[in-house]
Enzyme design. Structure first.
Site, PDB file in Angstrom:
ATOM      1  N   LYS A  54       1.739  -2.914   6.168  1.00  0.00           N
ATOM      2  CA  LYS A  54       2.164  -2.693   4.782  1.00  0.00           C
ATOM      3  C   LYS A  54       3.620  -2.218   4.728  1.00  0.00           C
ATOM      4  O   LYS A  54       4.330  -2.492   3.751  1.00  0.00           O
ATOM      5  CB  LYS A  54       1.224  -1.714   4.092  1.00  0.00           C
ATOM      6  N   SER A  80       0.853  -1.199   0.000  1.00  0.00           N
ATOM      7  CA  SER A  80       0.000   0.000   0.000  1.00  0.00           C
ATOM      8  C   SER A  80       0.877   1.234   0.000  1.00  0.00           C
ATOM      9  O   SER A  80       1.964   1.234   0.605  1.00  0.00           O
ATOM     10  CB  SER A  80      -0.899   0.021   1.231  1.00  0.00           C
ATOM     11  N   TYR A  99      -2.708  -1.059  10.037  1.00  0.00           N
ATOM     12  CA  TYR A  99      -2.671  -1.375   8.603  1.00  0.00           C
ATOM     13  C   TYR A  99      -1.385  -0.841   7.971  1.00  0.00           C
ATOM     14  O   TYR A  99      -0.673  -1.574   7.265  1.00  0.00           O
ATOM     15  CB  TYR A  99      -3.893  -0.768   7.926  1.00  0.00           C
TER      16      TYR A  99
HETATM   17  P1  NDP Z   1     -11.520  -5.991  -1.136  1.00  0.00           P
HETATM   18  O1  NDP Z   1     -11.941  -6.054   0.286  1.00  0.00           O
HETATM   19  O2  NDP Z   1     -12.329  -5.218  -2.091  1.00  0.00           O
HETATM   20  O3  NDP Z   1     -11.291  -7.484  -1.700  1.00  0.00           O
HETATM   21  C1  NDP Z   1     -10.545  -8.333  -0.913  1.00  0.00           C
HETATM   22  C2  NDP Z   1     -10.372  -9.659  -1.590  1.00  0.00           C
HETATM   23  O4  NDP Z   1      -9.518 -10.433  -0.747  1.00  0.00           O
HETATM   24  C3  NDP Z   1     -11.635 -10.439  -1.740  1.00  0.00           C
HETATM   25  O5  NDP Z   1     -11.488 -11.293  -2.855  1.00  0.00           O
HETATM   26  C4  NDP Z   1     -11.701 -11.226  -0.445  1.00  0.00           C
HETATM   27  O6  NDP Z   1     -12.381 -12.475  -0.516  1.00  0.00           O
HETATM   28  C5  NDP Z   1     -10.261 -11.522  -0.226  1.00  0.00           C
HETATM   29  N1  NDP Z   1      -9.964 -11.655   1.198  1.00  0.00           N
HETATM   30  C6  NDP Z   1     -10.292 -10.813   2.197  1.00  0.00           C
HETATM   31  N2  NDP Z   1      -9.871 -11.312   3.354  1.00  0.00           N
HETATM   32  C7  NDP Z   1      -9.272 -12.481   3.051  1.00  0.00           C
HETATM   33  C8  NDP Z   1      -8.665 -13.478   3.817  1.00  0.00           C
HETATM   34  N3  NDP Z   1      -8.597 -13.381   5.147  1.00  0.00           N
HETATM   35  N4  NDP Z   1      -8.164 -14.560   3.190  1.00  0.00           N
HETATM   36  C9  NDP Z   1      -8.255 -14.701   1.856  1.00  0.00           C
HETATM   37  N5  NDP Z   1      -8.836 -13.799   1.070  1.00  0.00           N
HETATM   38  C10 NDP Z   1      -9.336 -12.702   1.673  1.00  0.00           C
HETATM   39  O7  NDP Z   1     -10.014  -5.389  -1.071  1.00  0.00           O
HETATM   40  P2  NDP Z   1      -9.165  -4.599  -2.157  1.00  0.00           P
HETATM   41  O8  NDP Z   1      -9.308  -5.222  -3.467  1.00  0.00           O
HETATM   42  O9  NDP Z   1      -9.412  -3.155  -1.981  1.00  0.00           O
HETATM   43  O10 NDP Z   1      -7.688  -4.847  -1.578  1.00  0.00           O
HETATM   44  C11 NDP Z   1      -6.830  -5.832  -2.090  1.00  0.00           C
HETATM   45  C12 NDP Z   1      -5.424  -5.554  -1.600  1.00  0.00           C
HETATM   46  O11 NDP Z   1      -5.041  -4.237  -1.997  1.00  0.00           O
HETATM   47  C13 NDP Z   1      -5.273  -5.599  -0.083  1.00  0.00           C
HETATM   48  O12 NDP Z   1      -4.028  -6.160   0.262  1.00  0.00           O
HETATM   49  C14 NDP Z   1      -5.297  -4.130   0.298  1.00  0.00           C
HETATM   50  O13 NDP Z   1      -4.626  -3.875   1.504  1.00  0.00           O
HETATM   51  C15 NDP Z   1      -4.574  -3.527  -0.887  1.00  0.00           C
HETATM   52  N6  NDP Z   1      -4.802  -2.103  -1.060  1.00  0.00           N
HETATM   53  C16 NDP Z   1      -6.055  -1.635  -1.386  1.00  0.00           C
HETATM   54  C17 NDP Z   1      -6.249  -0.283  -1.545  1.00  0.00           C
HETATM   55  C18 NDP Z   1      -7.571   0.307  -1.908  1.00  0.00           C
HETATM   56  O14 NDP Z   1      -7.691   1.535  -1.889  1.00  0.00           O
HETATM   57  N7  NDP Z   1      -8.585  -0.486  -2.260  1.00  0.00           N
HETATM   58  C19 NDP Z   1      -5.143   0.680  -1.367  1.00  0.00           C
HETATM   59  C20 NDP Z   1      -3.891   0.072  -1.033  1.00  0.00           C
HETATM   60  C21 NDP Z   1      -3.745  -1.259  -0.897  1.00  0.00           C
HETATM   61  P3  NDP Z   1     -13.906 -12.653   0.038  1.00  0.00           P
HETATM   62  O15 NDP Z   1     -14.756 -12.071  -1.049  1.00  0.00           O
HETATM   63  O16 NDP Z   1     -14.097 -14.105   0.212  1.00  0.00           O
HETATM   64  O17 NDP Z   1     -13.977 -11.876   1.307  1.00  0.00           O
END
Ligand code: NDP
Length: 246
Positions: free
Chosen positions: A159, A141, A155
């Site tokens: 990261k 992030s 968080y």
């Molecule tokens: P979302 O919450 O929109 O999607 C998360 C995804 O990860 C889903 O597919 C979810 O599956 C899965 N997931 C959540 N928890 C777990 C777990 N414990 N084990 C396995 N799978 C899991 O998140 P984002 O797409 O926004 O984020 C993805 C990555 O990007 C993360 O690492 C986040 O920290 C990083 N990030 C995001 C930013 C943003 O602004 N969106 C900014 C910076 C970094 P399920 O549907 O089954 O819950």
């Protein structure tokens, strides 16, 4: 020929948001793709179906990143299904935004378990199978490098750990031609960080482009790092944040 033809990719947390976009993009580039997810079976199945309809190969594996045995099993299942593993994308991650002094121990443990312990275990298991020339890609992030707003203390700390994990691991596996890189998104419109609502206003204002990013804009960077043209990039933190950290 497609850039990732004959390659096998594992994307953790690939059922929604950034991970789903990465899975679809790498499949479009020719890879066979395994995704993990925690709970949302329907969304995971929809990603697999979309990839298959486009002519690709994909499987979904339920594996909570906080459950070390499940994480190891997911890597083994991906390898058993597709016969090899070339690219790991450690995308699964979560945030529980609130003032640090109000965060419970359970909430902090959950963030650490998913964002750090899960990444360590997945990567270690993947490296047992990864051939020379493989790719390990973290989704860190922008706040792992620069804390732009309050409410994200555990968080941001996790990261930041992902950033140093990337740099340190690159020193250990470089001899095998395996690269390790950390793609650092800024604010990206997903369920975790929707572009609408009060929480989005200061994030959008902090970017140079005055907008949220799209999941495809992160997937594009991951596709580049996963592909053959990034062969001399390793130990790098590649920020894709609309200039938020500029
Ligand atoms: P979302 O919450 O929109 O999607 C998360 C995804 O990860 C889903 O597919 C979810 O599956 C899965 N997931 C959540 N928890 C777990 C777990 N414990 N084990 C396995 N799978 C899991 O998140 P984002 O797409 O926004 O984020 C993805 C990555 O990007 C993360 O690492 C986040 O920290 C990083 N990030 C995001 C930013 C943003 O602004 N969106 C900014 C910076 C970094 P399920 O549907 O089954 O819950």
């Amino acid at each position: 020929m497609s850039k990732l033809a004959k390659k096998v990719v594992l994307v953790t947390g690939g059922s929604r948001g950034i991970g789903a976009a990465i899975a679809k993009r790498l499949a479009a580039d020719g890879a066979s793709v395994a995704i993990t997810y925690a709970k949302d079976t329907n969304s995971a199945a929809a990603v697999v179906k979309a990839i298959e309809l486009a002519g690709g190969k994909a499987i979904a594996i339920q594996a909570d990143a906080a459950n070390i045995e499940a994480v190891k099993g997911a890597v083994e299942k991906a390898v058993a299904t597709f016969g090899r593993l070339d690219v790991l994308v450690n995308n699964a991650g979560t945030a529980i935004p609130k003032p640090f002094e109000e965060a419970t121990q359970e909430e902090m443990d959950r963030v650490i378990d998913i964002n750090i312990r899960g990444v360590f275990a997945t990567t270690q298991t993947a490296l047992k199978h990864m051939k020379d020339g493989g790719r390990i890609i973290m989704v860190g992030s922008a706040v792992g490098e620069r804390a732009v707003a309050p409410g994200l203390v555990p968080y941001a700390a996790t990261k930041g750990a992902v950033k140093m994990f990337t740099q340190a691991l690159s020193r250990e596996v470089g001899g095998r031609g395996i690269t390790v890189n950390n793609v650092q998104p800024g604010p990206i419109d997903t369920d975790l960080n929707p572009a609408s609502g009060d929480w989005a206003v200061p994030q959008k204002a902090a970017t140079a482009l005055n907008r949220y990013g799209h999941v495809e804009e992160i997937a594009a960077m991951v596709a580049f790092v996963a592909g053959p043209e990034s062969s001399y990039i390793t130990g790098a933190n590649l920020t894709v944040d609309g200039g938020m950290n500029a």
